[in-house]
Design an enzyme around this catalytic site. Sequence first.
Site, short mmCIF file in Angstrom:
data_model
loop_
_atom_site.label_atom_id
_atom_site.label_comp_id
_atom_site.label_asym_id
_atom_site.label_seq_id
_atom_site.Cartn_x
_atom_site.Cartn_y
_atom_site.Cartn_z
N LYS A 149 0.77 -1.06 0.02
CA LYS A 149 -0.04 0.11 0.05
C LYS A 149 1.04 1.30 -0.04
O LYS A 149 1.92 1.18 0.70
CB LYS A 149 -1.04 -0.08 1.16
CG LYS A 149 -1.91 1.11 1.29
CD LYS A 149 -2.62 0.51 2.51
CE LYS A 149 -3.90 1.58 2.92
NZ LYS A 149 -4.70 1.06 4.06
N SER A 157 -9.89 0.91 3.09
CA SER A 157 -8.85 1.82 2.45
C SER A 157 -7.92 1.17 1.58
O SER A 157 -7.12 1.78 0.72
CB SER A 157 -8.43 2.86 3.38
OG SER A 157 -7.22 2.25 4.13
N SER A 162 -9.84 -1.70 7.35
CA SER A 162 -9.27 -1.38 6.16
C SER A 162 -8.95 -2.66 5.40
O SER A 162 -8.36 -2.39 4.07
CB SER A 162 -8.62 -0.18 5.95
OG SER A 162 -9.16 0.89 5.90
N1 GLN Z 1 -13.43 2.83 6.73
C1 GLN Z 1 -12.76 3.11 8.00
C2 GLN Z 1 -12.67 4.81 7.94
O1 GLN Z 1 -12.84 5.19 7.11
C3 GLN Z 1 -11.43 2.35 8.32
C4 GLN Z 1 -10.41 2.90 7.56
C5 GLN Z 1 -8.89 2.33 7.73
O2 GLN Z 1 -8.98 1.12 8.61
N2 GLN Z 1 -8.07 2.78 7.73
O3 GLN Z 1 -12.22 5.43 9.04
#
Ligand code: GLN
Length: 486
Positions: free
Chosen positions: A75, A152, A176
């Site tokens: 990532k 994400s 995520s």
């Molecule tokens: N979807 C969650 C958020 O928007 C988790 C994001 C993540 O785990 N980086 O905060």
Amino acid sequence: MDYLSKNIYQIHEALVNKEVTPLDLVIEALEKIKKDTNNAFEYIYEKEAIEIAEVLSKEEVEIDNPLWGIPFAIKDNFSTKDIPTCASSKLLEGYIPPFDSEVYTRLLNKKAIPIAKTTLDELAMGGTGSSGHKGKTFNPWDETKTRMIGGSSCGSAASCAAGIVPYSIGSDTGDSVRKPASYSALVGFKPTWGRISRYGLFTFSASLDHVAYFTRNVKDSALLLSVLSGRDDKDTTSSTLEVENYLSKMDEKHKPYKLAVIKDIYDDVSDKNIKSAFDKMINDLKEKGYKINTFSIGFDLAKIIYSTYYIISSAEATSNNANLDGIKFGVNKDADTYEEMLFKVRSEGFSDRIKRRFVIGSLSLLEENQQEIYLRALRARRLIVDTFNKILEDNDAIILPASPTVAPLFGDDIPKKSFNKDASIAENYLAFANLGGYPSITLPLGFENELPFGVNITSHHFTESKLLSIAKEVEEVTKLKDLVHK
Ligand code: GLN
């Protein structure tokens, strides 16, 4: 020949048997990346990967090192020396880190070959895989290109699900990795907070961030944990606890496990196919001698997991990202004063979603609001974690559907669905494992109209071996592993 759709051990065997060389694998990966239509990549290691592979292809295969010579993706919020890294944010375009993240270093030491940096929701804040500066990342399982893979860690998920790399690195602050894994038939795993060093991972929310990753089966996940975990003096939050041999411990004989289902979350899943696949799996586990207990944590507590997560993560994100001022990293603008520079860079560099998080974070940290918002969220976190600690003390793990639906359509998503008082519990509960820092794994559970959905299992701190052993048995029950969509 298609080698990269296989799992890590199968590719390793092909390398050992000299059916294929690291250079063949890199060429295969680069060809697949060129044809890929999922928008999963920020940077492609075209030259660098070939150079590494050419050197390795002249060496002897390391037979006791299954990662040797195999391409992986990471990532784009992990620091990689001399390789552009922007966390899919316009603000960081052009930033080239001067050092490597620890996870990346450990993989390079194993002679794994980096092939690409992958897209994400901007700065890892998001769950749709559509908020990065390059737009939407698509789900390989959905040929109509109308459904998300989730975020994400969207690009890492898409590259593994599309058969381009057998594993990929992501990060998980709320869900995520574990949510996209559910939408793409992958195994998505985050171990205990502190088990893997976060040195060089761009901080979103320090008390919730975890290094996490995607594989295509549980055994590969255990292998990666053995390689990545362990103390790193560069990250003072990394644990000094001994690293276990997860691969062998996972297979040790044991008594049938005791699992907990949380009623308030399970009941919130309305999709009948997901519920019946889950029920069937639970019955199969019972036949293996597993004991299944159902608990209620109360509607109110289940309901506040996401808001608690959201306040704490936004507050920490506001503070942790204050260094993105246009001076130290990424783009800068002409300005007479520091304030003017900040204003220009942050107004133009961040998308609305990021600004909204920082507004919420700043509001909750304002002195006059702290008691009512931020400190209240910390108290709520304590309540949530105490409740789950108790359940995990009395049970080996918690098991639940990882998501209440298959991959949603773009547009039909958070924040619309999650950011109001009717927010679905089952859609947003996975963050409890970040609030508590528990190890948590998602693996495939079934398909609905050819779209995958997953099951999530979470256990107590530093019980990764047990968690992986449960996951492996679930994998045997569902018979779903090594899935790719080409
Ligand atoms: N979807 C969650 C958020 O928007 C988790 C994001 C993540 O785990 N980086 O905060």
